[in-house]
Design a protein around this motif. Sequence first.
Motif, PDB file in Angstrom:
ATOM      1  N   TYR A 100       0.863  -1.178   0.000  1.00 25.78           N
ATOM      2  CA  TYR A 100       0.000   0.000   0.000  1.00 25.78           C
ATOM      3  C   TYR A 100       0.900   1.229   0.000  1.00 25.78           C
ATOM      4  O   TYR A 100       1.787   1.367   0.839  1.00 25.78           O
ATOM      5  CB  TYR A 100      -0.918  -0.020   1.219  1.00 25.78           C
ATOM      6  CG  TYR A 100      -1.866  -1.207   1.202  1.00 25.78           C
ATOM      7  CD1 TYR A 100      -3.007  -1.196   0.399  1.00 25.78           C
ATOM      8  CD2 TYR A 100      -1.589  -2.350   1.951  1.00 25.78           C
ATOM      9  CE1 TYR A 100      -3.857  -2.289   0.353  1.00 25.78           C
ATOM     10  CE2 TYR A 100      -2.443  -3.451   1.910  1.00 25.78           C
ATOM     11  CZ  TYR A 100      -3.573  -3.418   1.118  1.00 25.78           C
ATOM     12  OH  TYR A 100      -4.416  -4.499   1.066  1.00 25.78           O
ATOM     13  N   TYR A 101       0.658   2.110  -0.946  1.00 28.76           N
ATOM     14  CA  TYR A 101       1.569   3.232  -1.185  1.00 28.76           C
ATOM     15  C   TYR A 101       0.820   4.557  -1.129  1.00 28.76           C
ATOM     16  O   TYR A 101      -0.296   4.692  -1.632  1.00 28.76           O
ATOM     17  CB  TYR A 101       2.220   3.073  -2.561  1.00 28.76           C
ATOM     18  CG  TYR A 101       3.036   4.265  -2.997  1.00 28.76           C
ATOM     19  CD1 TYR A 101       4.362   4.403  -2.585  1.00 28.76           C
ATOM     20  CD2 TYR A 101       2.483   5.257  -3.809  1.00 28.76           C
ATOM     21  CE1 TYR A 101       5.108   5.514  -2.969  1.00 28.76           C
ATOM     22  CE2 TYR A 101       3.217   6.363  -4.195  1.00 28.76           C
ATOM     23  CZ  TYR A 101       4.529   6.486  -3.774  1.00 28.76           C
ATOM     24  OH  TYR A 101       5.272   7.580  -4.144  1.00 28.76           O
ATOM     25  N   LEU A 102       1.461   5.569  -0.511  1.00 27.77           N
ATOM     26  CA  LEU A 102       0.941   6.929  -0.478  1.00 27.77           C
ATOM     27  C   LEU A 102       2.061   7.916  -0.749  1.00 27.77           C
ATOM     28  O   LEU A 102       3.242   7.610  -0.515  1.00 27.77           O
ATOM     29  CB  LEU A 102       0.305   7.256   0.879  1.00 27.77           C
ATOM     30  CG  LEU A 102      -0.795   6.349   1.395  1.00 27.77           C
ATOM     31  CD1 LEU A 102      -0.224   5.364   2.409  1.00 27.77           C
ATOM     32  CD2 LEU A 102      -1.909   7.158   2.046  1.00 27.77           C
ATOM     33  N   GLN A 103       1.694   9.123  -1.182  1.00 31.19           N
ATOM     34  CA  GLN A 103       2.641  10.208  -1.359  1.00 31.19           C
ATOM     35  C   GLN A 103       1.892  11.524  -1.199  1.00 31.19           C
ATOM     36  O   GLN A 103       0.660  11.554  -1.148  1.00 31.19           O
ATOM     37  CB  GLN A 103       3.325  10.136  -2.728  1.00 31.19           C
ATOM     38  CG  GLN A 103       2.379  10.316  -3.906  1.00 31.19           C
ATOM     39  CD  GLN A 103       3.098  10.243  -5.253  1.00 31.19           C
ATOM     40  OE1 GLN A 103       4.051   9.499  -5.436  1.00 31.19           O
ATOM     41  NE2 GLN A 103       2.619  11.016  -6.220  1.00 31.19           N
ATOM     42  N   THR A 104       2.638  12.606  -1.082  1.00 30.33           N
ATOM     43  CA  THR A 104       2.016  13.912  -0.909  1.00 30.33           C
ATOM     44  C   THR A 104       1.216  14.300  -2.151  1.00 30.33           C
ATOM     45  O   THR A 104       1.709  14.198  -3.279  1.00 30.33           O
ATOM     46  CB  THR A 104       3.086  14.976  -0.627  1.00 30.33           C
ATOM     47  OG1 THR A 104       3.606  14.760   0.684  1.00 30.33           O
ATOM     48  CG2 THR A 104       2.510  16.378  -0.695  1.00 30.33           C
ATOM     49  N   ASN A 105      -0.010  14.733  -1.907  1.00 26.82           N
ATOM     50  CA  ASN A 105      -0.869  15.205  -2.986  1.00 26.82           C
ATOM     51  C   ASN A 105      -1.204  16.678  -2.804  1.00 26.82           C
ATOM     52  O   ASN A 105      -1.368  17.412  -3.768  1.00 26.82           O
ATOM     53  CB  ASN A 105      -2.156  14.373  -3.048  1.00 26.82           C
ATOM     54  CG  ASN A 105      -3.085  14.812  -4.152  1.00 26.82           C
ATOM     55  OD1 ASN A 105      -2.649  15.225  -5.218  1.00 26.82           O
ATOM     56  ND2 ASN A 105      -4.386  14.741  -3.910  1.00 26.82           N
ATOM     57  N   GLY A 106      -1.306  17.103  -1.551  1.00 28.11           N
ATOM     58  CA  GLY A 106      -1.560  18.510  -1.279  1.00 28.11           C
ATOM     59  C   GLY A 106      -2.992  18.815  -0.908  1.00 28.11           C
ATOM     60  O   GLY A 106      -3.257  19.564   0.044  1.00 28.11           O
ATOM     61  N   SER A 107      -3.945  18.248  -1.658  1.00 29.47           N
ATOM     62  CA  SER A 107      -5.348  18.576  -1.434  1.00 29.47           C
ATOM     63  C   SER A 107      -6.199  17.395  -0.982  1.00 29.47           C
ATOM     64  O   SER A 107      -7.352  17.568  -0.586  1.00 29.47           O
ATOM     65  CB  SER A 107      -5.954  19.159  -2.711  1.00 29.47           C
ATOM     66  OG  SER A 107      -5.835  18.226  -3.777  1.00 29.47           O
ATOM     67  N   SER A 108      -5.664  16.170  -1.045  1.00 28.29           N
ATOM     68  CA  SER A 108      -6.406  14.973  -0.658  1.00 28.29           C
ATOM     69  C   SER A 108      -5.400  13.865  -0.389  1.00 28.29           C
ATOM     70  O   SER A 108      -4.186  14.071  -0.471  1.00 28.29           O
ATOM     71  CB  SER A 108      -7.377  14.555  -1.775  1.00 28.29           C
ATOM     72  OG  SER A 108      -6.658  14.246  -2.966  1.00 28.29           O
ATOM     73  N   ILE A 109      -5.904  12.657  -0.065  1.00 28.06           N
ATOM     74  CA  ILE A 109      -5.021  11.509   0.135  1.00 28.06           C
ATOM     75  C   ILE A 109      -5.420  10.409  -0.843  1.00 28.06           C
ATOM     76  O   ILE A 109      -6.577   9.968  -0.859  1.00 28.06           O
ATOM     77  CB  ILE A 109      -5.090  10.981   1.578  1.00 28.06           C
ATOM     78  CG1 ILE A 109      -4.598  12.052   2.555  1.00 28.06           C
ATOM     79  CG2 ILE A 109      -4.259   9.706   1.725  1.00 28.06           C
ATOM     80  CD1 ILE A 109      -4.704  11.651   4.014  1.00 28.06           C
ATOM     81  N   ASN A 110      -4.473   9.993  -1.677  1.00 20.04           N
ATOM     82  CA  ASN A 110      -4.683   8.907  -2.622  1.00 20.04           C
ATOM     83  C   ASN A 110      -3.933   7.679  -2.164  1.00 20.04           C
ATOM     84  O   ASN A 110      -2.815   7.773  -1.643  1.00 20.04           O
ATOM     85  CB  ASN A 110      -4.211   9.309  -4.017  1.00 20.04           C
ATOM     86  CG  ASN A 110      -5.021  10.444  -4.605  1.00 20.04           C
ATOM     87  OD1 ASN A 110      -6.188  10.620  -4.245  1.00 20.04           O
ATOM     88  ND2 ASN A 110      -4.424  11.225  -5.486  1.00 20.04           N
TER      89      ASN A 110
END
Length: 362
Positions: free
Chosen positions: A68-78
């Motif tokens: 499971y991977y995440l990264q900075t989006n700025g306006s939401s979380i993907n």
Amino acid sequence: MKKNQILKSWKLSSVLLAALVSLTLSCGKSERAVPVESIDPPVTARTFSNPLMNGADPSVFQKDGVYYYLQTNGSSINLWSTTSMSKLSTAIPKTVFTPTSGAANSRNIWAPEINFFDGKWYIYYTAGNGDDVTQRTWVLENSSADPTTGTWVDKGRLFTTDTNFWAIDGSVLELNGNRYFMWCGRPDVTNTNLTQNIYIAKMANPYTLTGAATKLTEPEFAWERNGFGVNEGPQALTSPDNKVFLIYSASYCGTDDYALGQLSLKTGGDPLVKADWTKSTQPVFTKQPQSNAFGPGHNSFFKSPDGKEYWLIYHANSATNQGCADRRNIRMQKFTFKADGSPDFGQPVATGLQIASPSGEK
């Protein structure tokens, strides 16, 4: 007819006669034909090249064969999910959190990290109302078995009463049956001192901190103070021989000299006691201009699908002076451990170079 011609004719007749006899005998037998051994085609080594995709502040969590991977989006979380990290860019992300407009956590959503504790999923992230001084760490909870489904519930901010001010880059250390929350914070509520330190506090549960916080490290060496003094992005790493390390990012992310530093916890040490940690006087992972790697940092760790390899995932810029913005991209590479148990990250691998995919990938 000459003698040699007669001899050749006789030899040819003998060969033909022998072949005819052999064919006749074989036709009269009921033996099975000797099977021909099949030859498998050679296995083609799976490779990939960096960068994997655009982005910054990568985070990976493994569970039941899924990454499971995440990264900075700025306006939401993907949230991305994949069984092959080298193919991360082909995965389709799902938006799991979109804040309410105007809320205290509605802007500047940075550095989300996902964990699985006590049968539930948790995402720790940074957000504020748009004014930098309001940046804090927050947590979401999901009771679904699959974090890409179900409902994510806002559990509020994580803070201690003595450090209830600017805080980013939250992460969790699990050790000896306890959990500890680590984050990057500024020294006081005035926010006039931009120095960024790393703090740690014990967790009462996945969304509550207890007791006082400990300042583990502050920028003190020249390589930690490029741009201005920064220690951020703490990530726990346990070696194969159970030694505990804290890898962090140093210097301002907008400089080419953003790099990784290291703290080592002494055997049997208390992670809440600063004296039980030893800080490396030199960075452990730095820029490599000839490999198109500038400002490498804000990392995460994962193992290969077969559990045999350790991998570092991080962001970097591909050219000088690209700053702390949208040109950053995601990279990963295998690393090993030294004789003393500490990690050996080597140097950033060159962009475009074909390297072997994590072992066990399909």
